[in-house]
Design an enzyme around this catalytic site. Structure first.
Site, PDB file in Angstrom:
ATOM      1  N   PHE A  20       0.812  -1.216   0.000  1.00 59.27           N
ATOM      2  CA  PHE A  20       0.000   0.000   0.000  1.00 59.27           C
ATOM      3  C   PHE A  20       0.847   1.268   0.000  1.00 59.27           C
ATOM      4  O   PHE A  20       0.377   2.342  -0.347  1.00 59.27           O
ATOM      5  CB  PHE A  20      -0.919   0.036   1.234  1.00 59.27           C
ATOM      6  CG  PHE A  20      -0.153   0.239   2.511  1.00 59.27           C
ATOM      7  CD1 PHE A  20       0.145   1.513   2.980  1.00 59.27           C
ATOM      8  CD2 PHE A  20       0.285  -0.848   3.239  1.00 59.27           C
ATOM      9  CE1 PHE A  20       0.863   1.700   4.143  1.00 59.27           C
ATOM     10  CE2 PHE A  20       1.005  -0.672   4.405  1.00 59.27           C
ATOM     11  CZ  PHE A  20       1.296   0.604   4.850  1.00 59.27           C
ATOM     12  N   GLY A  21       2.081   1.182   0.448  1.00 57.22           N
ATOM     13  CA  GLY A  21       2.893   2.380   0.594  1.00 57.22           C
ATOM     14  C   GLY A  21       3.785   2.263   1.810  1.00 57.22           C
ATOM     15  O   GLY A  21       4.355   1.209   2.066  1.00 57.22           O
ATOM     16  N   GLU A  22       3.872   3.346   2.571  1.00 59.22           N
ATOM     17  CA  GLU A  22       4.791   3.365   3.708  1.00 59.22           C
ATOM     18  C   GLU A  22       4.089   3.850   4.968  1.00 59.22           C
ATOM     19  O   GLU A  22       3.116   4.610   4.904  1.00 59.22           O
ATOM     20  CB  GLU A  22       5.990   4.262   3.396  1.00 59.22           C
ATOM     21  CG  GLU A  22       6.810   3.771   2.203  1.00 59.22           C
ATOM     22  CD  GLU A  22       7.946   4.704   1.846  1.00 59.22           C
ATOM     23  OE1 GLU A  22       7.800   5.922   2.077  1.00 59.22           O
ATOM     24  OE2 GLU A  22       8.967   4.226   1.341  1.00 59.22           O
ATOM     25  N   LYS A  38       0.122   6.954   7.402  1.00 59.41           N
ATOM     26  CA  LYS A  38       0.216   6.108   6.217  1.00 59.41           C
ATOM     27  C   LYS A  38       0.397   6.983   4.988  1.00 59.41           C
ATOM     28  O   LYS A  38      -0.373   7.930   4.781  1.00 59.41           O
ATOM     29  CB  LYS A  38      -1.058   5.282   6.053  1.00 59.41           C
ATOM     30  CG  LYS A  38      -1.039   3.912   6.675  1.00 59.41           C
ATOM     31  CD  LYS A  38      -2.317   3.174   6.283  1.00 59.41           C
ATOM     32  CE  LYS A  38      -2.257   1.725   6.696  1.00 59.41           C
ATOM     33  NZ  LYS A  38      -3.466   0.991   6.258  1.00 59.41           N
ATOM     34  N   ASP A 128     -11.706 -10.013   5.712  1.00 61.06           N
ATOM     35  CA  ASP A 128     -10.333 -10.493   5.916  1.00 61.06           C
ATOM     36  C   ASP A 128     -10.061 -10.636   7.409  1.00 61.06           C
ATOM     37  O   ASP A 128      -9.119 -10.057   7.958  1.00 61.06           O
ATOM     38  CB  ASP A 128      -9.322  -9.565   5.259  1.00 61.06           C
ATOM     39  CG  ASP A 128      -7.947 -10.220   5.096  1.00 61.06           C
ATOM     40  OD1 ASP A 128      -7.874 -11.466   5.194  1.00 61.06           O
ATOM     41  OD2 ASP A 128      -6.961  -9.498   4.872  1.00 61.06           O
TER      42      ASP A 128
END
Length: 463
Positions: A20-22, A38, A128
């Protein structure tokens, strides 16, 4: 040069990364509160942070829902600022030698059912459910379970009209195969029953230490999913729950008896476990297994006997993928506590690596208000050793579609659709027996049961 997000949050050091990124540690420059930040590139091929932020906004106010503090675009990044949280249940499971006691599982089950129920009342499925997506709080909220990662969440009904999404088949597997419901494996559109069945597998994973369909070998991801599906359907719940209280069998029978649009009786499921908790003579003191482990670690450290408990540096690094032995997982996870590419991966010898970081987070005894509506902001007594554990999942672009899934089981509209129990009987010939007798005792008649709905110590009143 200091980077300030939204004119309010100072960007700190990087504490994780994923598909998703960092993820960064941050601090509110006005209140000194630590936060999690995020970052996702605006050029991302599959942006999801905006969608996830909308889910956070829709779910705000619920107990165990992280507080969304800010969302927007800063330069070339979509940015979301939320509560800083503690370790995931997967991390704590590893910390506790990959076994939880019945008492700990029952205390977790009550909160986890509440979290799933809340999402459902807001019109969304999580899709999930797994240990990585349930986190403990920090400080005064250390005994509170949070549910995170809404990247796969889906709206299942309109909040105004209450119109349910239509029944469909031939759907790709969405979620994590290890904990997926039988119907999800069969390609059936997910509904409320599936979140609860997945939660049942999580609870048995905690009690047993593993599930029968872990460690299956296959050449491809599709073959792996098919093997997991087959093993899951061929394992009667009586075998899955063997040597554990029959309430867990009743839980699965109930979840699998639900039809597609049925509203689950969450109170019944909670009452199953609450009555068992009382019958076992447990005290609702919110002393979890890791609380005791942490106290023992601190005692040993004080006496100088810590050699077996101290792990490596707390700084997060990626574990090489060579030993990633659980390809049934396909969601990206950020985990600054464990050095792994996918948590819950079954590395039984790795639990000691979590201890030194977790020891610093686990108070000997903390009780918090778990069922009161959470305030719009929460205070933290900040320690620079605190870390965020936030994960983000997205469906795999290569999710297999079983060519044999079409018309697996002919269904008709309305209430005549088969339940999971009927599907299992038709598909495998397994005999299932009903154990859905509901206890007659009303939860409100018992003062001990009422403590599950409100704790005696309110975190918000503590100074």
């Amino acid at each position: 040069m200091e980077h300030v997000i939204g004119g309010k949050f100072k960007l700190g050091r990087k504490i994780g990364s994923g598909s998703f990124g960092e993820l960064y540690l941050g601090v509110n420059i006005q209140s000194s509160e630590e936060v999690a930040i995020k970052l996702e590139s605006v050029k991302s091929r599959h942006p999801q942070l905006h969608y996830e932020s909308k889910l956070y906004m829709l779910l705000q106010g619920g107990t165990g829902i992280p507080h969304l503090k800010w969302f927007g675009v800063e330069g070339e990044y979509n940015v979301m600022v939320i509560d800083l949280l503690g370790p995931s249940l997967e991390d704590l499971f590893n910390y506790c030698n990959r076994k939880f006691s019945l008492k700990t599982v029952l205390m977790l089950a009550d909160q986890m059912i509440n979290r799933v129920e809340y999402m459902h009342t807001r019109g969304f499925l999580h899709r999930d459910i797994k240990p990585d997506n349930f986190l403990m709080g920090l400080g005064r909220k250390a005994s509170q379970v949070y549910v995170i990662d809404y990247g796969l969440a889906k709206k299942y009904r309109d909040l105004q009209t209450h119109k349910h999404i239509p029944y469909r088949e031939n759907k790709n597997l969405t979620g994590t195969a290890r904990y997926a419901s039988v119907n999800t494996h069969l390609g059936v559109e997910q509904s409320r029953r599936d979140d609860l069945e997945s939660l049942g597998y999580v609870l048995m994973y905690f009690l047993r230490g593993s599930l029968p369909w872990q460690g299956l070998k296959a050449g491809t991801k599709k073959q792996k999913y098919d093997k997991i599906s087959e093993k899951k359907m061929l394992t009667p719940v009586e075998v899955l729950c063997k040597s554990y209280p029959t309430e867990f069998i009743s839980y699965f029978h109930y979840c699998r008896s639900l039809r597609f649009e049925d509203k689950p009786d969450y109170s019944y499921l909670k009452r199953l476990f609450r009555d068992l908790f009382i019958r076992e003579g447990y005290q609702l003191d919110y002393i979890f297994d890791w609380t005791k482990q942490g106290s023992e670690s601190n005692r040993l450290r004080s006496s100088g006997r810590t050699s077996g408990l101290v792990g490596p540096s707390a700084e997060r690094t990626e574990r090489a993928a060579a030993r990633q032995d659980v390809p049934d997982r396909f969601s990206g996870t950020v985990d600054p506590f464990a050095r792994r590419t996918g948590s819950g991966s079954g590395h039984y010898g790795e639990h000691t690596k979590h201890r030194n970081i977790l020891d610093s987070l686990l108070a000997p005894k903390t009780a918090v208000d778990l069922d009161k509506r959470r305030p719009t902001s929460s205070s933290r007594n900040g320690s620079t050793s605190r870390k965020a554990l936030l994960s983000s999942s997205r469906p795999s672009s290569g999710d297999p579609i079983d060519p044999n899934r079409s018309n697996l089981i002919p269904t008709s509209s309305g209430s005549s659709r088969p339940s999971t129990m009927q599907r299992l009987h038709q598909s495998t010939g397994l005999e299932t027996r009903s154990s859905l007798t509901k206890t007659a005792r009303n939860v409100h008649d018992d003062p001990t049961l009422r403590t599950f709905e409100r704790l005696s110590i309110s975190a918000d009143r503590r100074k």
